[in-house]
Write a protein that holds these residues in place. Structure first.
Motif, mmCIF file in Angstrom:
data_model
loop_
_atom_site.group_PDB
_atom_site.id
_atom_site.type_symbol
_atom_site.label_atom_id
_atom_site.label_comp_id
_atom_site.label_asym_id
_atom_site.label_seq_id
_atom_site.Cartn_x
_atom_site.Cartn_y
_atom_site.Cartn_z
ATOM 1 N N HIS A 211 14.427 1.120 -66.222
ATOM 2 C CA HIS A 211 14.217 2.548 -65.970
ATOM 3 C C HIS A 211 13.021 2.806 -65.053
ATOM 4 O O HIS A 211 12.577 3.943 -64.918
ATOM 5 C CB HIS A 211 14.055 3.302 -67.296
ATOM 6 C CG HIS A 211 15.224 3.081 -68.201
ATOM 7 N ND1 HIS A 211 16.442 3.679 -67.990
ATOM 8 C CD2 HIS A 211 15.371 2.293 -69.289
ATOM 9 C CE1 HIS A 211 17.284 3.278 -68.922
ATOM 10 N NE2 HIS A 211 16.665 2.443 -69.716
ATOM 11 N N GLU A 212 12.492 1.771 -64.436
ATOM 12 C CA GLU A 212 11.351 1.888 -63.526
ATOM 13 C C GLU A 212 11.816 1.637 -62.098
ATOM 14 O O GLU A 212 12.742 0.847 -61.866
ATOM 15 C CB GLU A 212 10.265 0.866 -63.893
ATOM 16 C CG GLU A 212 9.702 1.024 -65.287
ATOM 17 C CD GLU A 212 8.823 2.243 -65.432
ATOM 18 O OE1 GLU A 212 8.244 2.697 -64.437
ATOM 19 O OE2 GLU A 212 8.719 2.740 -66.565
ATOM 20 N N ASP A 213 11.153 2.274 -61.145
ATOM 21 C CA ASP A 213 11.470 2.038 -59.741
ATOM 22 C C ASP A 213 11.329 0.561 -59.404
ATOM 23 O O ASP A 213 10.323 -0.072 -59.757
ATOM 24 C CB ASP A 213 10.542 2.850 -58.831
ATOM 25 C CG ASP A 213 10.813 4.342 -58.892
ATOM 26 O OD1 ASP A 213 11.933 4.733 -59.303
ATOM 27 O OD2 ASP A 213 9.912 5.121 -58.533
ATOM 28 N N LEU B 170 12.519 -4.134 -66.489
ATOM 29 C CA LEU B 170 12.310 -2.716 -66.788
ATOM 30 C C LEU B 170 13.354 -1.907 -66.021
ATOM 31 O O LEU B 170 13.161 -1.563 -64.859
ATOM 32 C CB LEU B 170 10.890 -2.295 -66.423
ATOM 33 C CG LEU B 170 9.785 -3.025 -67.182
ATOM 34 C CD1 LEU B 170 8.408 -2.623 -66.656
ATOM 35 C CD2 LEU B 170 9.884 -2.748 -68.673
ATOM 36 N N TYR C 45 8.439 6.212 -73.801
ATOM 37 C CA TYR C 45 9.428 5.185 -74.121
ATOM 38 C C TYR C 45 9.921 5.296 -75.567
ATOM 39 O O TYR C 45 11.112 5.119 -75.832
ATOM 40 C CB TYR C 45 8.885 3.786 -73.833
ATOM 41 C CG TYR C 45 9.068 3.394 -72.398
ATOM 42 C CD1 TYR C 45 10.336 3.261 -71.844
ATOM 43 C CD2 TYR C 45 7.976 3.173 -71.579
ATOM 44 C CE1 TYR C 45 10.507 2.919 -70.512
ATOM 45 C CE2 TYR C 45 8.140 2.829 -70.247
ATOM 46 C CZ TYR C 45 9.415 2.706 -69.731
ATOM 47 O OH TYR C 45 9.592 2.371 -68.408
ATOM 48 N N GLY D 283 2.682 6.779 -71.701
ATOM 49 C CA GLY D 283 3.801 5.896 -71.384
ATOM 50 C C GLY D 283 4.562 5.463 -72.620
ATOM 51 O O GLY D 283 5.797 5.500 -72.666
#
Length: 165
Positions: free
Chosen positions: A64-66, A62, A132, A128
């Motif tokens: 685009h996730e921290d 992922l 996306y 969410g």
């Protein structure tokens, strides 16, 4: 611009599906590439590596996730350019996802389904996926990337009030 939630819930023989739909003025093969080619999926959701075929397990990152979390994703069905079904399990639960594509008159409709596991919180899952899928649209159209803060918690009430249709 405040995004408008579009998700709907449907009963199935085994559970409930969350369905979201997007339409693109594009050939079905191009939209298919946006949801299956690792370089293009990385633009809006995640990069994946491995052998993309039914029964195979690929590695999903992922991007685009921290922390760029990773997980294994099993390809259940891959029927180019019309249907992709996958499943992954991570610390947040089971994610059984399906994308169906249809084209008519130069417009491709993407129907995205999240086959919900019991206990899945649609008030977080729905916003969410809205986010996306709008990222997918932005990546395809070359428009600014949406901001997650415009989706969550703004869409919690909408998803909390959904009933099964």
């Amino acid at each position: 611009m405040k995004p408008t939630p579009t998700g709907r819930l449907f009963a199935t023989a085994t559970s409930t599906d969350l369905q979201l739909t997007r339409r693109y003025k594009a050939a079905i093969e191009d939209v298919w590439a946006s949801i299956t080619e690792p370089e293009r999926t990385a633009r809006w959701f995640a990069h994946w590596s491995g052998e993309g075929r039914p029964g195979a397990t690929v590695r999903l990152t992922l991007v685009h996730e921290d922390g760029r979390p990773e997980s294994d994703m099993t390809i259940i069905a891959c029927e180019p350019p019309r249907r992709l079904e996958v499943e992954t399990v991570d610390e947040y639960g089971r994610w059984h996802l399906e994308a169906r594509l249809d084209e008519a008159d130069g417009v491709t409709t993407l129907t995205f389904l999240h086959h919900l596991a019991p206990g899945t919180d649609v008030t977080t899952t729905g916003p969410g996926w809205e986010y996306y899928l709008d990222r997918l649209s932005a990546s395809r159209e070359g428009t600014p990337t949406p901001n997650f803060d415009d989706y969550y918690p703004a869409q919690v009430e909408y998803y909390g009030n959904l009933t099964i249709g």
